[in-house]
Design an enzyme around this catalytic site. Structure first.
Site: not given
Length: 285
Positions: A90, A134, A164
Site C-alpha cells: 500500500h 498490502g 488491518y
C-alpha cells in the site's frame, strides 16, 4: 500467448488487442505488468520499490475490466522481470490521518482485491522478489501463485500502527495457516518462498530463467478448457471460502477495536515516522 504494450504506467496487452485488427477473442491469456516508477522507502527496502498507489490500482482494475470484455481466459499479474521487490504494498503516503478508517470498503486496495477475486478467469501471480504489506494480500487473492526461490512475503501493518481491515484478514486467513499468519502479523518479518511452498501458500517455485515460460504454458493450458466451467467453479470457491459465520455484533465489535487503533497516537506516530524516514516509537496509546 503474451503481448506486451506500455499502457498508462504498467504493461498490458489490452490496448494492443483493442487497437489491432486481429481476432482478439481467439487470445487466451493477458498480462498485467505493474511498473510504477515512483520511489518510496519502507524500512530497509530498496528505494525503487513499487508501491500500490491509487492511480496504479485504478489502471490495473480498468485493465481487468477490459480483459473481462475481451473474454480473456487467463491473466498473469507480474512486475518487471528481474525486479528485487515485486511490490512494496500500500502507498503509505496516501493513508489518511487519524479519525478515519485507513482501509475501508472503498479503499483502492480493497477495490483491487475484489477485482482479482471476482474476475471470471484465473489470475496467476508471477512473483519475482519480495512482496510487502498490502501486496501480500494482492498476491494471495490470485488464484495460482508461481514464484522464484528468492521471493518472500511480509505483512507489515504492525510496523506502521495500521489496523488491518476485516476483509483483508479474511483473504489472508483463507490462504495462510493460522499460527503462521499470527507470526507474520506480529513480527512483520518476511516468510521465504520455500516456507510458503511447504505450507501450501504458493503453487510452484521456479528459477528466474524458467518461470516465465512455465507460467505462460500454464495459462495456455487453462485457456484450452471451458471458460464457463472455470468461471462458475472460481466464483463458487470464492463464495464458499467466505461463508464464515460472523454475526453483526461481532463485526461491530471488531470495527470498534480497529477504530481504537486508527484514532490512536500510535497510528499517528507510524505515519509520522514513515514520512520522516525513521523508525517509529510506539507508546501503546
Amino acid at each position: 500467448m503474451c503481448f506486451e504494450k506500455f499502457f498508462d504506467g504498467f504493461h498490458s496487452d489490452l490496448r494492443r488487442l483493442l487497437e489491432s485488427g486481429t481476432d482478439w477473442r481467439s487470445q487466451t491469456a493477458a498480462t498485467l505488468m505493474h511498473t510504477n516508477p515512483r520511489s518510496i522507502r519502507v524500512d530497509a527496502l530498496a528505494a525503487d520499490a513499487d508501491a500500490l498507489s491509487e492511480a496504479l490500482i485504478m489502471e490495473i482494475t480498468a485493465a481487468l475490466d477490459g480483459f473481462r470484455a475481451l473474454d480473456i481466459r487467463a491473466v498473469v499479474l507480474r512486475a518487471q522481470p528481474g525486479i528485487k521487490v515485486w511490490s512494496a504494498g500500500h502507498d503509505v503516503s496516501e493513508l489518511p490521518d487519524s479519525g478515519r478508517d485507513p482501509l475501508g470498503w472503498n479503499d483502492p486496495l480493497r477495490i483491487l482485491i475484489r477485482a482479482i477475486q471476482e474476475f471470471p478467469a484465473p489470475v496467476i501471480g508471477l512473483i519475482e522478489g519480495s512482496v510487502w504489506g498490502g501486496a501480500c494480500e494482492v498476491a494471495m487473492a490470485c488464484d495460482i501463485l508461481v514464484t522464484t526461490p528468492e521471493a518472500a512475503f511480509a505483512i507489515t501493518p504492525a510496523k506502521l500502527g495500521v489496523p488491518y481491515n476485516l476483509g483483508g484478514l479474511m483473504t489472508l486467513i483463507n490462504m495462510i495457516p493460522l499460527p503462521v499468519f499470527k507470526e507474520m502479523l506480529f513480527t512483520a518479518q518476511p516468510l521465504s518462498a520455500e516456507q510458503a511452498l511447504n505450507l501450501g501458500m504458493i503453487n510452484y517455485t521456479k528459477p528466474a530463467d524458467e518461470i516465465e515460460s512455465f507460467v505462460y504454458d500454464m495459462a495456455s493450458r487453462i485457456g484450452q478448457n471451458s471458460p464457463l466451467s472455470i468461471a462458475v467453479m472460481k466464483d463458487s470457491l470464492r463464495l464458499l471460502s467466505s461463508a464464515h459465520s460472523v454475526t453483526p455484533d461481532l463485526v461491530e465489535r471488531m470495527q470498534g477495536m480497529r477504530r481504537i487503533v486508527y484514532d490512536s497516537e500510535d497510528y499517528r506516530e507510524g505515519l509520522r515516522a514513515f514520512r520522516e524516514k525513521r523508525k517509529p516509537k510506539f507508546s501503546g496509546k
